[in-house]
Design a protein around this motif. Structure first.
Motif, PDB file in Angstrom:
ATOM      1  N   THR A  59       0.811  -1.218   0.000  1.00  0.00           N
ATOM      2  CA  THR A  59       0.000   0.000   0.000  1.00  0.00           C
ATOM      3  C   THR A  59       0.843   1.265   0.000  1.00  0.00           C
ATOM      4  N   LYS A  60       2.149   1.152   0.100  1.00  0.00           N
ATOM      5  CA  LYS A  60       2.981   2.351   0.192  1.00  0.00           C
ATOM      6  C   LYS A  60       3.611   2.733  -1.139  1.00  0.00           C
ATOM      7  N   ARG A  61       3.462   1.897  -2.147  1.00  0.00           N
ATOM      8  CA  ARG A  61       3.997   2.243  -3.469  1.00  0.00           C
ATOM      9  C   ARG A  61       2.909   2.047  -4.508  1.00  0.00           C
ATOM     10  N   CYS A  62       2.838   2.994  -5.425  1.00  0.00           N
ATOM     11  CA  CYS A  62       1.846   2.920  -6.498  1.00  0.00           C
ATOM     12  C   CYS A  62       2.570   3.026  -7.836  1.00  0.00           C
ATOM     13  N   ASP A  63       2.363   2.032  -8.698  1.00  0.00           N
ATOM     14  CA  ASP A  63       2.942   2.055 -10.042  1.00  0.00           C
ATOM     15  C   ASP A  63       2.487   3.328 -10.770  1.00  0.00           C
ATOM     16  N   VAL A  64       3.383   3.926 -11.585  1.00  0.00           N
ATOM     17  CA  VAL A  64       3.056   5.202 -12.220  1.00  0.00           C
ATOM     18  C   VAL A  64       1.817   5.101 -13.111  1.00  0.00           C
ATOM     19  N   ASP A  65       1.587   3.949 -13.745  1.00  0.00           N
ATOM     20  CA  ASP A  65       0.387   3.810 -14.576  1.00  0.00           C
ATOM     21  C   ASP A  65      -0.875   3.838 -13.716  1.00  0.00           C
ATOM     22  N   ASP A  66      -0.820   3.129 -12.568  1.00  0.00           N
ATOM     23  CA  ASP A  66      -1.951   3.164 -11.634  1.00  0.00           C
ATOM     24  C   ASP A  66      -2.108   4.570 -11.041  1.00  0.00           C
ATOM     25  N   PHE A  67      -0.985   5.218 -10.785  1.00  0.00           N
ATOM     26  CA  PHE A  67      -1.041   6.574 -10.229  1.00  0.00           C
ATOM     27  C   PHE A  67      -1.673   7.541 -11.237  1.00  0.00           C
ATOM     28  N   ARG A  68      -1.278   7.390 -12.498  1.00  0.00           N
ATOM     29  CA  ARG A  68      -1.848   8.244 -13.555  1.00  0.00           C
ATOM     30  C   ARG A  68      -3.372   8.049 -13.623  1.00  0.00           C
ATOM     31  N   ALA A  69      -3.805   6.793 -13.572  1.00  0.00           N
ATOM     32  CA  ALA A  69      -5.244   6.507 -13.623  1.00  0.00           C
ATOM     33  C   ALA A  69      -5.956   7.091 -12.402  1.00  0.00           C
ATOM     34  N   GLY A  70      -5.284   7.011 -11.243  1.00  0.00           N
ATOM     35  CA  GLY A  70      -5.870   7.558 -10.024  1.00  0.00           C
ATOM     36  C   GLY A  70      -6.000   9.068 -10.084  1.00  0.00           C
ATOM     37  N   VAL A  71      -5.005   9.741 -10.649  1.00  0.00           N
ATOM     38  CA  VAL A  71      -5.059  11.200 -10.791  1.00  0.00           C
ATOM     39  C   VAL A  71      -6.245  11.596 -11.672  1.00  0.00           C
ATOM     40  N   ARG A  96      -9.036   9.975 -12.099  1.00  0.00           N
ATOM     41  CA  ARG A  96     -10.294   9.789 -11.366  1.00  0.00           C
ATOM     42  C   ARG A  96     -10.475  10.872 -10.299  1.00  0.00           C
ATOM     43  N   MET A  97      -9.378  11.244  -9.675  1.00  0.00           N
ATOM     44  CA  MET A  97      -9.440  12.241  -8.602  1.00  0.00           C
ATOM     45  C   MET A  97      -9.669  13.651  -9.149  1.00  0.00           C
ATOM     46  N   CYS A  98      -9.110  13.921 -10.321  1.00  0.00           N
ATOM     47  CA  CYS A  98      -9.210  15.256 -10.941  1.00  0.00           C
ATOM     48  C   CYS A  98      -9.800  15.107 -12.347  1.00  0.00           C
ATOM     49  N   PRO A  99     -11.063  14.799 -12.463  1.00  0.00           N
ATOM     50  CA  PRO A  99     -11.659  14.541 -13.786  1.00  0.00           C
ATOM     51  C   PRO A  99     -11.571  15.773 -14.682  1.00  0.00           C
ATOM     52  N   GLY A 100     -11.325  15.502 -15.975  1.00  0.00           N
ATOM     53  CA  GLY A 100     -11.246  16.580 -16.960  1.00  0.00           C
ATOM     54  C   GLY A 100      -9.906  17.262 -17.034  1.00  0.00           C
ATOM     55  N   LEU A 101      -8.929  16.773 -16.294  1.00  0.00           N
ATOM     56  CA  LEU A 101      -7.600  17.397 -16.280  1.00  0.00           C
ATOM     57  C   LEU A 101      -6.872  17.095 -17.584  1.00  0.00           C
ATOM     58  N   ALA A 102      -6.261  18.099 -18.186  1.00  0.00           N
ATOM     59  CA  ALA A 102      -5.542  17.927 -19.457  1.00  0.00           C
ATOM     60  C   ALA A 102      -4.383  16.956 -19.280  1.00  0.00           C
ATOM     61  N   GLU A 103      -4.060  16.222 -20.368  1.00  0.00           N
ATOM     62  CA  GLU A 103      -3.013  15.201 -20.299  1.00  0.00           C
ATOM     63  C   GLU A 103      -1.664  15.787 -19.890  1.00  0.00           C
ATOM     64  N   ASP A 104      -1.334  16.990 -20.376  1.00  0.00           N
ATOM     65  CA  ASP A 104      -0.041  17.552 -20.022  1.00  0.00           C
ATOM     66  C   ASP A 104       0.057  17.853 -18.520  1.00  0.00           C
ATOM     67  N   LYS A 105      -1.083  18.216 -17.912  1.00  0.00           N
ATOM     68  CA  LYS A 105      -1.082  18.464 -16.471  1.00  0.00           C
ATOM     69  C   LYS A 105      -1.004  17.154 -15.690  1.00  0.00           C
ATOM     70  N   VAL A 106      -1.642  16.122 -16.220  1.00  0.00           N
ATOM     71  CA  VAL A 106      -1.518  14.796 -15.598  1.00  0.00           C
ATOM     72  C   VAL A 106      -0.057  14.342 -15.638  1.00  0.00           C
ATOM     73  N   ASP A 107       0.587  14.520 -16.800  1.00  0.00           N
ATOM     74  CA  ASP A 107       2.009  14.159 -16.933  1.00  0.00           C
ATOM     75  C   ASP A 107       2.863  14.932 -15.928  1.00  0.00           C
ATOM     76  N   ALA A 108       2.581  16.220 -15.768  1.00  0.00           N
ATOM     77  CA  ALA A 108       3.363  17.043 -14.841  1.00  0.00           C
ATOM     78  C   ALA A 108       3.208  16.543 -13.409  1.00  0.00           C
ATOM     79  N   ILE A 109       1.988  16.145 -13.034  1.00  0.00           N
ATOM     80  CA  ILE A 109       1.748  15.628 -11.680  1.00  0.00           C
ATOM     81  C   ILE A 109       2.505  14.322 -11.473  1.00  0.00           C
ATOM     82  N   VAL A 110       2.422  13.417 -12.453  1.00  0.00           N
ATOM     83  CA  VAL A 110       3.117  12.133 -12.335  1.00  0.00           C
ATOM     84  C   VAL A 110       4.620  12.354 -12.215  1.00  0.00           C
ATOM     85  N   ASN A 111       5.180  13.222 -13.034  1.00  0.00           N
ATOM     86  CA  ASN A 111       6.617  13.500 -12.970  1.00  0.00           C
ATOM     87  C   ASN A 111       7.017  14.139 -11.641  1.00  0.00           C
TER      88      ASN A 111
END
Length: 548
Positions: A229-241, A243-258
């Motif tokens: 539960t303490k580590r989240c794969d970046v693909d799962d994290f991207r999907a979670g972002v 769901r948490m922030c619906p409608g967010l542009a892909e470039d902003k999702v990428d920035a959050i993941v990075n």
């Protein structure tokens, strides 16, 4: 300056075998102890103690009530004095016995008379974390008096420095609610629990989007068992972002993941996620653009609340800076669980800064809470990961009744163990885990605060075993409350252990609320007094017969 403390050759401890433990006490002192223990064991007296004091003050006057009745009885038993000068004789006695003091300036006000309490509700602070999460325009108490408490804590540190025990190890206790409005601590705790809740809801795939109740998130990061539960794969994290922030542009999702991804490892760690968001949510000046989308789901402190938080930060850093320079260790007291999440984060920040060469700051873990073992494990992992020395005071706990009542009133599962036996088992489990860490070469500092003979025997025998193997740096101490448990503390010191008394002091009238709380917490223990009572009674008989 003290860095490491050598421990003497340890012997196995036998408790209750020395019938001369109380030989130095006079007949009046023995009688006072026995009367106070028995009175504090009467629940009807303890539960109505505030009303009885108010009645006494009205009938006899405040001077007779506090400076005579209270001072000569319960205060004399459990407090060393009113100020730094008055406590010195008691500290000298402890020093001769090979026992160190843990000084605690214990002047308190009852929670329901603080300014913020009377403004927030009719009788108490707001502790409903779900309400606090979305509350606006919260009223906080004037905090000028909190600055004065800094000077009191500094005086406590300096007195500790002047009265070091033979081990050269000095401790002083600090209560965070003496430096910060409790309402602000509850508000910050609510925000931090919401951050944990979002991790469990969006970034633990096994939870399938189900969010635990807010209060349940005190259990670190949700309740998934057998799952990382303490580590989240970046693909799962991207999907979670998304769901948490619906409608967010892909470039902003990428920035959050990075932003969150850990050094190109391909995963996001829970520790980083909670730390970055906590910093942004409690400090208006810290606002990375990558985190802005999260603020729709997670509230932030207002500008005024941020200023209050920064004032607290300055207060606690003044105290710990001074402690570090004096070579005195600081124990941060545990408090109710609706404050504790914020307190834990404060302590970890201090440990990260100061616990580099030796343990300066200790957190307190209460074994009556169901999730305490997990908290200890979590903080051990964090300390190893971040390169600081884990340091802990382990106690059974002080707020069981209020915790159960609040859980029932507010509709969440009680965080307190259902039985006393479960609390004992968790205390021993935590203790043995920490001693195992020491044996395996992990340098940590531990103080075990307990009056339980079985736990003391288990842990001291384990320490003796580690010491004889020459494994690990045994930075371990044991403590009991001032005014009780001498039949435990003195044998510990005699056997070579670093033994301490938790020594409260302060003006009688201001300390009486501490004394009432202690009596409520320890009523059952004082009723039993299993090992202490017969020794007191036998010593009194011996002295009376000798007088005849």
């Amino acid at each position: 300056m003290l860095r490491r403390t050598a421990i003497a050759r340890l012997d196995s401890v036998t408790f209750g075998a020395d019938s001369t433990i109380f030989a130095s006490r006079s007949v009046p002192e023995l009688l006072r102890s026995m009367v106070v223990f028995r009175t504090c064991g009467l629940r009807i007296i303890v539960q109505n103690s505030r009303r009885l004091l108010q009645w006494s003050a009205a009938c006899l006057g405040e001077h007779l009530t506090y400076e005579v009745l209270v001072r000569k009885t319960v205060f004399k038993q459990f407090c060393a004095g009113s100020d730094e000068k008055e406590i010195k004789p008691s500290l000298k006695v402890l020093q001769k016995q090979g026992v160190g003091p843990i000084l605690d300036y214990a002047a308190e006000a009852p929670v329901d008379t603080t300014p913020s309490a009377t403004e927030m509700t009719a009788s108490a602070l707001e502790v409903n974390l779900r309400k606090l999460l979305t509350a606006e325009n919260i009223t906080y108490a004037p905090d000028d008096f909190l600055d004065a408490n800094v000077d009191r804590f500094i005086a406590c540190l300096e007195t500790t420095k002047d009265n070091m025990p033979p081990s050269g190890l000095g401790f002083a206790a600090v209560k965070i609610t003496g430096l910060c409005d409790p309402q602000l601590l509850a508000r910050v705790s609510a925000i931090m629990l919401r951050i944990r809740q979002t991790w469990a809801e969006f970034f633990i795939p096994a939870n399938k989007g189900a969010a635990p109740q807010l209060e349940d998130c005190r259990d670190v990061c949700g309740r998934s068992k057998g799952v990382q539960t303490k580590r989240c794969d970046v693909d799962d994290f991207r999907a979670g972002v998304k769901r948490m922030c619906p409608g967010l542009a892909e470039d902003k999702v990428d920035a959050i993941v990075n932003f969150f991804e850990e050094d190109g490892t391909g995963y996001v760690h829970y520790f980083n996620y909670t730390r970055y968001l906590r910093n942004a949510c409690v400090d208006q000046s810290y606002c990375p653009p990558e985190l802005e989308p999260f603020y729709k789901s997670i509230p932030r402190l207002s500008k005024a609340e941020t200023e209050l938080s920064q004032k607290f930060d300055r207060r606690i850093k003044i105290i710990v800076d001074r402690a570090h320079k004096l070579g005195v260790r600081v124990m941060i007291d545990a408090e109710q669980s609706y404050y504790q999440t914020a307190i834990d984060a404060i302590v970890r920040d201090l440990q990260y800064k100061y616990n580099r060469d030796y343990p300066v700051v200790y957190n307190t873990y209460q074994a009556y809470l169901k999730f305490s073992y997990k908290r200890v494990s979590n903080d051990l992992a964090r300390a190893k990961r971040e390169g600081w020395i884990f340091a802990a005071k382990i106690v059974r706990g002080a707020y069981m009744e209020t915790e159960r009542k609040d859980a029932k009133d507010l509709g969440y599962e009680s965080p307190v163990h259902d039985t006393k036996e479960n609390t004992h088992a968790m205390y021993d489990q935590i203790g043995m885990r920490l001693l195992e860490e020491i044996e395996n070469g992990n340098r940590i500092g531990v103080l075990f605060g307990t009056h339980n003979v079985q736990s003391l025997k288990l842990l001291t025998d384990r320490c003796v075993d580690i010491e004889r193997k020459g494994a690990g740096d045994l930075d371990v101490a044991f403590a009991q409350l001032y005014g009780m448990g001498d039949h435990l503390t003195l044998p510990l010191a005699k056997a070579g252990f670093k033994a301490f008394k938790y020594v409260p002091y302060g003006p009688v009238k201001e300390t009486v609320f501490y004394l009432q709380r202690r009596a409520e917490e320890n009523s059952e223990m004082m009723t039993q007094s299993a090992g202490e009572w017969p020794l007191l009674k036998n010593e009194l008989k011996r002295k009376l017969f000798r007088m005849k």
